[in-house]
Design a protein around this motif. Sequence first.
Motif, PDB file in Angstrom:
ATOM      1  N   THR A 186       0.881  -1.163   0.000  1.00 59.69           N
ATOM      2  CA  THR A 186       0.000   0.000   0.000  1.00 59.69           C
ATOM      3  C   THR A 186       0.916   1.210   0.000  1.00 59.69           C
ATOM      4  OG1 THR A 186      -0.179   0.094   2.407  1.00 59.69           O
ATOM      5  CG2 THR A 186      -1.891  -1.136   1.229  1.00 59.69           C
ATOM      6  N   LEU A 187       0.492   2.236  -0.690  1.00 57.93           N
ATOM      7  CA  LEU A 187       1.280   3.458  -0.857  1.00 57.93           C
ATOM      8  C   LEU A 187       0.353   4.634  -0.652  1.00 57.93           C
ATOM      9  CD1 LEU A 187       3.908   4.912  -2.002  1.00 57.93           C
ATOM     10  CD2 LEU A 187       2.836   4.673  -4.243  1.00 57.93           C
ATOM     11  N   ARG A 188       0.716   5.522   0.254  1.00 59.08           N
ATOM     12  CA  ARG A 188      -0.101   6.714   0.476  1.00 59.08           C
ATOM     13  C   ARG A 188       0.791   7.872   0.882  1.00 59.08           C
ATOM     14  NH1 ARG A 188      -0.864   8.720   5.491  1.00 59.08           N
ATOM     15  NH2 ARG A 188      -0.375   7.422   7.284  1.00 59.08           N
ATOM     16  N   GLY A 206       5.579  15.505   0.129  1.00 60.15           N
ATOM     17  CA  GLY A 206       5.950  14.727  -1.047  1.00 60.15           C
ATOM     18  C   GLY A 206       6.444  13.321  -0.704  1.00 60.15           C
ATOM     19  N   ASP A 207       6.802  13.088   0.554  1.00 56.50           N
ATOM     20  CA  ASP A 207       7.164  11.733   0.973  1.00 56.50           C
ATOM     21  C   ASP A 207       5.911  10.873   1.013  1.00 56.50           C
ATOM     22  OD1 ASP A 207       9.745  12.606   1.278  1.00 56.50           O
ATOM     23  OD2 ASP A 207       9.810  12.370   3.459  1.00 56.50           O
ATOM     24  N   SER A 208       6.097   9.581   0.950  1.00 60.28           N
ATOM     25  CA  SER A 208       4.985   8.637   1.011  1.00 60.28           C
ATOM     26  C   SER A 208       5.292   7.532   2.003  1.00 60.28           C
ATOM     27  CB  SER A 208       4.723   8.008  -0.364  1.00 60.28           C
ATOM     28  OG  SER A 208       4.408   8.989  -1.316  1.00 60.28           O
ATOM     29  N   GLN A 209       4.224   6.897   2.487  1.00 61.59           N
ATOM     30  CA  GLN A 209       4.357   5.752   3.379  1.00 61.59           C
ATOM     31  C   GLN A 209       4.019   4.487   2.597  1.00 61.59           C
ATOM     32  OE1 GLN A 209       1.398   4.987   6.440  1.00 61.59           O
ATOM     33  NE2 GLN A 209       3.035   4.413   7.847  1.00 61.59           N
ATOM     34  N   VAL A 210       4.830   3.479   2.759  1.00 60.89           N
ATOM     35  CA  VAL A 210       4.622   2.181   2.133  1.00 60.89           C
ATOM     36  C   VAL A 210       4.476   1.136   3.232  1.00 60.89           C
ATOM     37  CG1 VAL A 210       5.709   0.372   0.747  1.00 60.89           C
ATOM     38  CG2 VAL A 210       5.882   2.756   0.019  1.00 60.89           C
ATOM     39  N   VAL A 211       3.485   0.270   3.082  1.00 66.23           N
ATOM     40  CA  VAL A 211       3.334  -0.886   3.963  1.00 66.23           C
ATOM     41  C   VAL A 211       3.576  -2.119   3.105  1.00 66.23           C
ATOM     42  CG1 VAL A 211       1.753  -2.236   5.396  1.00 66.23           C
ATOM     43  CG2 VAL A 211       1.707   0.272   5.495  1.00 66.23           C
ATOM     44  N   LEU A 212       4.391  -3.008   3.623  1.00 66.73           N
ATOM     45  CA  LEU A 212       4.828  -4.187   2.885  1.00 66.73           C
ATOM     46  C   LEU A 212       4.906  -5.357   3.860  1.00 66.73           C
ATOM     47  CD1 LEU A 212       6.909  -5.587   0.684  1.00 66.73           C
ATOM     48  CD2 LEU A 212       8.572  -4.145   1.799  1.00 66.73           C
ATOM     49  N   GLY A 213       4.542  -6.515   3.390  1.00 60.16           N
ATOM     50  CA  GLY A 213       4.675  -7.720   4.209  1.00 60.16           C
ATOM     51  C   GLY A 213       6.009  -8.388   3.943  1.00 60.16           C
ATOM     52  N   PRO A 214       6.425  -9.293   4.814  1.00 57.99           N
ATOM     53  CA  PRO A 214       7.717  -9.954   4.655  1.00 57.99           C
ATOM     54  C   PRO A 214       7.705 -11.142   3.693  1.00 57.99           C
ATOM     55  CG  PRO A 214       6.697 -10.700   6.673  1.00 57.99           C
ATOM     56  CD  PRO A 214       5.785  -9.642   6.092  1.00 57.99           C
ATOM     57  N   ARG A 274       6.595   5.298 -10.970  1.00 55.79           N
ATOM     58  CA  ARG A 274       7.590   6.167 -10.333  1.00 55.79           C
ATOM     59  C   ARG A 274       8.551   5.342  -9.497  1.00 55.79           C
ATOM     60  NH1 ARG A 274       4.608  10.686  -7.034  1.00 55.79           N
ATOM     61  NH2 ARG A 274       6.732  11.001  -6.298  1.00 55.79           N
ATOM     62  N   THR A 275       9.775   5.810  -9.453  1.00 57.73           N
ATOM     63  CA  THR A 275      10.786   5.207  -8.597  1.00 57.73           C
ATOM     64  C   THR A 275      10.965   6.097  -7.382  1.00 57.73           C
ATOM     65  OG1 THR A 275      11.906   4.226 -10.499  1.00 57.73           O
ATOM     66  CG2 THR A 275      13.181   4.431  -8.464  1.00 57.73           C
ATOM     67  N   ARG A 276      10.831   5.503  -6.214  1.00 54.59           N
ATOM     68  CA  ARG A 276      10.971   6.223  -4.954  1.00 54.59           C
ATOM     69  C   ARG A 276      12.091   5.578  -4.149  1.00 54.59           C
ATOM     70  NH1 ARG A 276       5.626   5.668  -6.443  1.00 54.59           N
ATOM     71  NH2 ARG A 276       4.297   7.503  -6.224  1.00 54.59           N
ATOM     72  N   SER A 277      12.875   6.392  -3.482  1.00 48.53           N
ATOM     73  CA  SER A 277      13.970   5.895  -2.648  1.00 48.53           C
ATOM     74  C   SER A 277      13.493   5.664  -1.231  1.00 48.53           C
ATOM     75  CB  SER A 277      15.122   6.906  -2.626  1.00 48.53           C
ATOM     76  OG  SER A 277      15.684   7.019  -3.906  1.00 48.53           O
ATOM     77  N   VAL A 278      13.930   4.565  -0.655  1.00 51.67           N
ATOM     78  CA  VAL A 278      13.616   4.276   0.736  1.00 51.67           C
ATOM     79  C   VAL A 278      14.464   5.200   1.610  1.00 51.67           C
ATOM     80  CG1 VAL A 278      13.687   2.540   2.571  1.00 51.67           C
ATOM     81  CG2 VAL A 278      12.999   1.880   0.251  1.00 51.67           C
ATOM     82  N   LEU A 330       9.186 -11.154  12.239  1.00 48.92           N
ATOM     83  CA  LEU A 330       8.847 -10.023  11.381  1.00 48.92           C
ATOM     84  C   LEU A 330       7.490 -10.253  10.735  1.00 48.92           C
ATOM     85  CD1 LEU A 330       9.762  -7.365   9.995  1.00 48.92           C
ATOM     86  CD2 LEU A 330      10.763  -8.796   8.194  1.00 48.92           C
ATOM     87  N   VAL A 331       6.543  -9.320  10.941  1.00 46.23           N
ATOM     88  CA  VAL A 331       5.199  -9.483  10.387  1.00 46.23           C
ATOM     89  C   VAL A 331       4.797  -8.361   9.437  1.00 46.23           C
ATOM     90  CG1 VAL A 331       4.375 -10.867  12.341  1.00 46.23           C
ATOM     91  CG2 VAL A 331       4.062  -8.379  12.372  1.00 46.23           C
ATOM     92  N   ARG A 332       5.528  -7.235   9.448  1.00 44.60           N
ATOM     93  CA  ARG A 332       5.150  -6.088   8.615  1.00 44.60           C
ATOM     94  C   ARG A 332       6.335  -5.137   8.550  1.00 44.60           C
ATOM     95  NH1 ARG A 332      -0.055  -2.097   9.516  1.00 44.60           N
ATOM     96  NH2 ARG A 332       0.963  -0.215   8.781  1.00 44.60           N
ATOM     97  N   ILE A 333       6.402  -4.380   7.454  1.00 43.93           N
ATOM     98  CA  ILE A 333       7.448  -3.377   7.298  1.00 43.93           C
ATOM     99  C   ILE A 333       6.778  -2.087   6.859  1.00 43.93           C
ATOM    100  CG2 ILE A 333       9.572  -2.737   6.116  1.00 43.93           C
ATOM    101  CD1 ILE A 333       9.775  -5.878   5.490  1.00 43.93           C
ATOM    102  N   ASP A 334       6.973  -1.026   7.633  1.00 49.42           N
ATOM    103  CA  ASP A 334       6.514   0.309   7.253  1.00 49.42           C
ATOM    104  C   ASP A 334       7.723   1.073   6.744  1.00 49.42           C
ATOM    105  OD1 ASP A 334       3.990  -0.313   8.136  1.00 49.42           O
ATOM    106  OD2 ASP A 334       4.152   0.784  10.011  1.00 49.42           O
ATOM    107  N   MET A 335       7.564   1.765   5.608  1.00 51.83           N
ATOM    108  CA  MET A 335       8.684   2.498   5.045  1.00 51.83           C
ATOM    109  C   MET A 335       8.290   3.930   4.712  1.00 51.83           C
ATOM    110  SD  MET A 335      10.469  -0.232   2.448  1.00 51.83           S
ATOM    111  CE  MET A 335       9.036  -0.444   1.436  1.00 51.83           C
ATOM    112  N   GLN A 336       9.247   4.823   4.867  1.00 53.13           N
ATOM    113  CA  GLN A 336       9.124   6.188   4.367  1.00 53.13           C
ATOM    114  C   GLN A 336       9.913   6.226   3.068  1.00 53.13           C
ATOM    115  OE1 GLN A 336      11.091   9.080   6.811  1.00 53.13           O
ATOM    116  NE2 GLN A 336      10.770  10.734   5.362  1.00 53.13           N
ATOM    117  N   VAL A 337       9.253   6.677   1.988  1.00 53.49           N
ATOM    118  CA  VAL A 337       9.916   6.737   0.684  1.00 53.49           C
ATOM    119  C   VAL A 337       9.810   8.150   0.139  1.00 53.49           C
ATOM    120  CG1 VAL A 337       9.560   4.288   0.175  1.00 53.49           C
ATOM    121  CG2 VAL A 337       7.877   5.959  -0.592  1.00 53.49           C
ATOM    122  N   ARG A 338      10.727   8.495  -0.749  1.00 56.73           N
ATOM    123  CA  ARG A 338      10.783   9.845  -1.325  1.00 56.73           C
ATOM    124  C   ARG A 338      11.088   9.739  -2.814  1.00 56.73           C
ATOM    125  NH1 ARG A 338      14.464  13.228   2.213  1.00 56.73           N
ATOM    126  NH2 ARG A 338      12.578  13.203   3.477  1.00 56.73           N
ATOM    127  N   GLY A 339      10.404  10.571  -3.565  1.00 64.22           N
ATOM    128  CA  GLY A 339      10.707  10.642  -5.000  1.00 64.22           C
ATOM    129  C   GLY A 339       9.494  10.647  -5.878  1.00 64.22           C
TER     130      GLY A 339
END
Length: 119
Positions: free
Chosen positions: A43-45, A59-67, A94-98, A110-119
Amino acid sequence: MTPAAAIAALNRQLALHGQDAVLRRSTWVGTTKTNFDVDVRITLRGYRPDELLGGITQGDSQVVLGPTEIAVAGWPDSMVDVPRAGDQIIAAGRTRSVIAAAPIHLGGELVRIDMQVRG
């Protein structure tokens, strides 16, 4: 809730409401760059204005990703199973950098990974 149940629930939600993306890690050996890509469901928001704190900028976005996809693909060279700063997410053309990744563990797994991405 067990770690396996939490991962299964997240995988179901990502399948229903997420989008396809590519998680990319680049490695260098001398002057040769190699990309290691893993197809993932995310998910990307964008962040809300009240979330723009610390190092989060407009302009940054949050990504939720499973393992699951990362574990199945296996990162090369014994790399950790969590994305890190400098990795990339390619989604919606689009390509976004972690910028940062926050692993979430349940019962030591590990059950989930939240990431801040930019780009």
